[in-house]
Design a protein around this motif. Structure first.
Motif, PDB file in Angstrom:
ATOM      1  N   SER A 105       0.852  -1.187   0.000  1.00 42.95           N
ATOM      2  CA  SER A 105       0.000   0.000   0.000  1.00 42.95           C
ATOM      3  C   SER A 105       0.888   1.237   0.000  1.00 42.95           C
ATOM      4  O   SER A 105       2.067   1.171   0.363  1.00 42.95           O
ATOM      5  N   LEU A 106       0.313   2.347  -0.414  1.00 46.00           N
ATOM      6  CA  LEU A 106       1.075   3.579  -0.582  1.00 46.00           C
ATOM      7  C   LEU A 106       0.321   4.759   0.009  1.00 46.00           C
ATOM      8  O   LEU A 106      -0.879   4.914  -0.209  1.00 46.00           O
ATOM      9  N   ILE A 107       1.046   5.573   0.759  1.00 44.35           N
ATOM     10  CA  ILE A 107       0.522   6.838   1.269  1.00 44.35           C
ATOM     11  C   ILE A 107       1.341   7.949   0.630  1.00 44.35           C
ATOM     12  O   ILE A 107       2.570   7.984   0.763  1.00 44.35           O
ATOM     13  N   THR A 108       0.674   8.847  -0.091  1.00 39.86           N
ATOM     14  CA  THR A 108       1.372   9.973  -0.704  1.00 39.86           C
ATOM     15  C   THR A 108       1.248  11.175   0.221  1.00 39.86           C
ATOM     16  O   THR A 108       0.234  11.872   0.235  1.00 39.86           O
ATOM     17  N   ASP A 109       2.286  11.382   1.030  1.00 44.34           N
ATOM     18  CA  ASP A 109       2.248  12.445   2.036  1.00 44.34           C
ATOM     19  C   ASP A 109       3.642  12.615   2.616  1.00 44.34           C
ATOM     20  O   ASP A 109       4.539  11.799   2.372  1.00 44.34           O
ATOM     21  N   ASP A 110       3.797  13.657   3.394  1.00 43.52           N
ATOM     22  CA  ASP A 110       5.020  13.884   4.156  1.00 43.52           C
ATOM     23  C   ASP A 110       5.007  12.941   5.360  1.00 43.52           C
ATOM     24  O   ASP A 110       4.033  12.922   6.126  1.00 43.52           O
ATOM     25  N   ALA A 111       6.058  12.170   5.537  1.00 42.05           N
ATOM     26  CA  ALA A 111       6.111  11.210   6.643  1.00 42.05           C
ATOM     27  C   ALA A 111       5.942  11.892   7.996  1.00 42.05           C
ATOM     28  O   ALA A 111       5.443  11.281   8.947  1.00 42.05           O
ATOM     29  N   MET A 112       6.348  13.155   8.097  1.00 41.33           N
ATOM     30  CA  MET A 112       6.207  13.884   9.353  1.00 41.33           C
ATOM     31  C   MET A 112       4.745  14.175   9.697  1.00 41.33           C
ATOM     32  O   MET A 112       4.430  14.534  10.830  1.00 41.33           O
ATOM     33  N   HIS A 113       3.858  14.017   8.729  1.00 39.98           N
ATOM     34  CA  HIS A 113       2.439  14.263   8.959  1.00 39.98           C
ATOM     35  C   HIS A 113       1.626  12.983   9.106  1.00 39.98           C
ATOM     36  O   HIS A 113       0.439  13.037   9.436  1.00 39.98           O
ATOM     37  N   VAL A 114       2.246  11.850   8.837  1.00 41.23           N
ATOM     38  CA  VAL A 114       1.523  10.574   8.856  1.00 41.23           C
ATOM     39  C   VAL A 114       1.293  10.113  10.289  1.00 41.23           C
ATOM     40  O   VAL A 114       2.198  10.143  11.124  1.00 41.23           O
ATOM     41  N   THR A 115       0.069   9.681  10.570  1.00 38.89           N
ATOM     42  CA  THR A 115      -0.304   9.236  11.909  1.00 38.89           C
ATOM     43  C   THR A 115      -0.583   7.735  11.922  1.00 38.89           C
ATOM     44  O   THR A 115      -0.700   7.099  10.867  1.00 38.89           O
ATOM     45  N   GLU A 116      -0.734   7.206  13.117  1.00 36.78           N
ATOM     46  CA  GLU A 116      -1.092   5.795  13.255  1.00 36.78           C
ATOM     47  C   GLU A 116      -2.430   5.519  12.578  1.00 36.78           C
ATOM     48  O   GLU A 116      -2.628   4.469  11.951  1.00 36.78           O
ATOM     49  N   ALA A 117      -3.362   6.479  12.666  1.00 35.33           N
ATOM     50  CA  ALA A 117      -4.666   6.311  12.020  1.00 35.33           C
ATOM     51  C   ALA A 117      -4.536   6.249  10.505  1.00 35.33           C
ATOM     52  O   ALA A 117      -5.223   5.458   9.836  1.00 35.33           O
ATOM     53  N   ASP A 118      -3.655   7.062   9.935  1.00 37.53           N
ATOM     54  CA  ASP A 118      -3.413   7.019   8.492  1.00 37.53           C
ATOM     55  C   ASP A 118      -2.911   5.644   8.068  1.00 37.53           C
ATOM     56  O   ASP A 118      -3.331   5.094   7.045  1.00 37.53           O
ATOM     57  N   LEU A 119      -1.994   5.102   8.858  1.00 32.59           N
ATOM     58  CA  LEU A 119      -1.432   3.796   8.538  1.00 32.59           C
ATOM     59  C   LEU A 119      -2.481   2.693   8.661  1.00 32.59           C
ATOM     60  O   LEU A 119      -2.487   1.736   7.876  1.00 32.59           O
ATOM     61  N   ALA A 120      -3.373   2.828   9.624  1.00 32.35           N
ATOM     62  CA  ALA A 120      -4.430   1.834   9.789  1.00 32.35           C
ATOM     63  C   ALA A 120      -5.366   1.847   8.581  1.00 32.35           C
ATOM     64  O   ALA A 120      -5.781   0.789   8.083  1.00 32.35           O
ATOM     65  N   ARG A 121      -5.683   3.046   8.090  1.00 31.65           N
ATOM     66  CA  ARG A 121      -6.566   3.146   6.924  1.00 31.65           C
ATOM     67  C   ARG A 121      -5.898   2.609   5.669  1.00 31.65           C
ATOM     68  O   ARG A 121      -6.573   2.094   4.768  1.00 31.65           O
ATOM     69  N   ALA A 122      -4.576   2.723   5.594  1.00 31.23           N
ATOM     70  CA  ALA A 122      -3.852   2.311   4.392  1.00 31.23           C
ATOM     71  C   ALA A 122      -3.267   0.910   4.492  1.00 31.23           C
ATOM     72  O   ALA A 122      -2.485   0.510   3.626  1.00 31.23           O
ATOM     73  N   ARG A 123      -3.607   0.177   5.514  1.00 28.58           N
ATOM     74  CA  ARG A 123      -2.997  -1.142   5.720  1.00 28.58           C
ATOM     75  C   ARG A 123      -3.233  -2.043   4.505  1.00 28.58           C
ATOM     76  O   ARG A 123      -4.367  -2.177   4.028  1.00 28.58           O
ATOM     77  N   PRO A 124      -2.186  -2.688   4.003  1.00 28.00           N
ATOM     78  CA  PRO A 124      -2.361  -3.614   2.876  1.00 28.00           C
ATOM     79  C   PRO A 124      -3.353  -4.715   3.232  1.00 28.00           C
ATOM     80  O   PRO A 124      -3.421  -5.158   4.393  1.00 28.00           O
TER      81      PRO A 124
END
Length: 302
Positions: A105-124
C-alpha cells in the motif's frame, strides 16, 4: 516483467522509469535512489526481517528497495512525499512482483504528517498487523525528525534499519561517553537499542551524493520507568545539550529556574551536578525530569 538481476531494479530500469515519468531527483527532497541490486539485498538482509513482518518504508522513490522488501516481508506500506514517483510505484510493483498487489500500500504524504490512524486506513489487505519494522533510505535533511516521529507515532514498530548520512548514523548509534553522543542518540534510546550496521558508498546511488551513508539497526526497548512524560524528558535532553561544554548544573539552570534549583534536581535524581550531558543515560535524563523543582523551590533557591 522487465528482465533484471533477480527481478530487482537495475540502474537502467531506474533511469528508464525516471525518464518515463519526467522525474529529475531533487536535493530539496533528498532524492538519491539506490541503483545497485546488491546494496538492496544487503539492506534487506541487515534488517533481519521475519516472514510475518509488515514493513514501513519512507521515501520508496521508484521502488528499488520496495521490491526487495516485498520479497522478505509479509507486507509493505510505503510513504512517498513526491507525487510523481508515487503515481508510478504501484505499476512498478505490479510489473516486477505480479500477484503481490494486496501486500503493498502507498501513502502519498510527508512522513512527518503521517499518523497511526493514516497507517491503519492504508494497511495492505494481506497485512495481519500494523507496521512492525521500519526500513528506509531516509532523506539526509530530515532523517532524525522522521525517525523519531514514526517511533512515537507507530507503537507496533519493534525493529528497523535506516540508511542515513554516515555522520548521523554514528550519532544515532553512539553511547554515553562518546564525544558524538548527543540529542539524537539519547532520544532514540528512549524507544530503542541502536547499533551501526555498516557503511554504504556513494556510487550505488543516482544521483551520487557527496558523502557516504550509514546503516543503523535498532530494536524496540521499553522507555525508562518514570513518572515524567516523554516530552518532559526530552525537554531535559534538549536543555542539557544546548550548552554541551558546560556541566549539567549550569546547562539546566534555565530549565530548573536557577543553578541551585538544577543542582537540587540532579542530586535528587542521583546525578553528579558536575557531570556533562554526554555521559548521562536515558535513565538519568528520565530521573532528572522526575525531580524538576517546583516553582516554590525555585524561588527559595534563587
Amino acid at each position: 516483467m522487465t528482465e533484471t538481476d533477480d527481478s530487482l531494479l537495475s540502474a537502467t530500469d531506474i533511469r528508464r522509469i525516471a525518464a518515463e515519468v519526467g522525474l529529475r531527483p531533487t536535493k530539496t527532497l533528498g532524492q538519491n535512489y539506490v541503483i545497485d541490486p546488491n546494496t538492496i539485498r544487503r539492506i534487506v538482509a541487515s534488517a533481519r526481517l521475519g516472514g510475518g513482518s509488515h514493513v514501513l518504508e519512507v521515501g520508496p522513490g521508484l521502488g528499488s528497495l520496495t521490491l526487495g522488501l516485498l520479497d522478505a516481508a509479509e507486507a509493505v506500506t510505503a510513504i512517498e512525499i513526491d507525487p510523481t514517483p508515487a503515481a508510478r510505484l504501484p505499476r512498478t510493483v505490479s510489473e516486477f512482483r505480479p500477484g503481490s498487489e494486496d501486500r503493498f500500500s502507498l501513502i502519498t504524504d510527508d512522513a512527518m504528517h503521517v499518523t497511526e490512524a493514516d497507517l491503519a486506513r492504508a494497511r495492505p489487505a494481506a497485512a495481519t498487523t500494523g507496521p512492525t519494522s521500519l526500513v528506509a533510505n531516509l532523506p539526509y535533511n530530515v532523517a532524525v525528525p522522521v525517525l523519531l516521529h514514526l517511533l512515537a507515532e507507530v507503537p507496533t514498530l519493534t525493529s528497523g534499519l535506516v540508511m542515513v548520512q554516515d555522520e548521523v548514523a554514528d550519532r544515532l548509534s553512539a553511547g554515553p561517553g562518546n564525544k558524538i553522543y548527543g540529542v539524537p542518540s539519547v532520544k532514540l534510546a528512549w524507544y530503542a537499542q541502536a547499533e551501526k550496521a555498516g557503511v554504504v558508498g556513494m556510487n550505488v546511488f543516482w544521483p551520487a551524493p557527496k558523502i557516504r551513508s550509514g546503516l543503523v539497526r535498532f530494536t524496540h526497548r521499553e522507555p525508562p520507568h518514570t513518572t515524567a512524560t516523554r516530552d518532559e524528558v526530552f525537554a531535559v535532553i534538549d536543555a542539557a545539550f544546548s550548552q554541551r561544554r558546560k556541566t549539567v548544573r549550569a546547562a539546566l539552570a534555565s530549565w530548573a529556574g536557577s543553578p541551585q534549583a538544577a543542582e537540587h534536581a540532579l542530586v535528587a535524581a542521583g546525578v553528579d551536578p558536575r557531570a556533562r550531558g554526554e555521559v548521562l543515560t536515558i535513565e538519568d535524563y528520565a530521573a532528572i525530569a522526575e525531580h524538576r523543582p517546583s516553582p516554590d523551590i525555585t524561588e527559595e533557591t534563587s
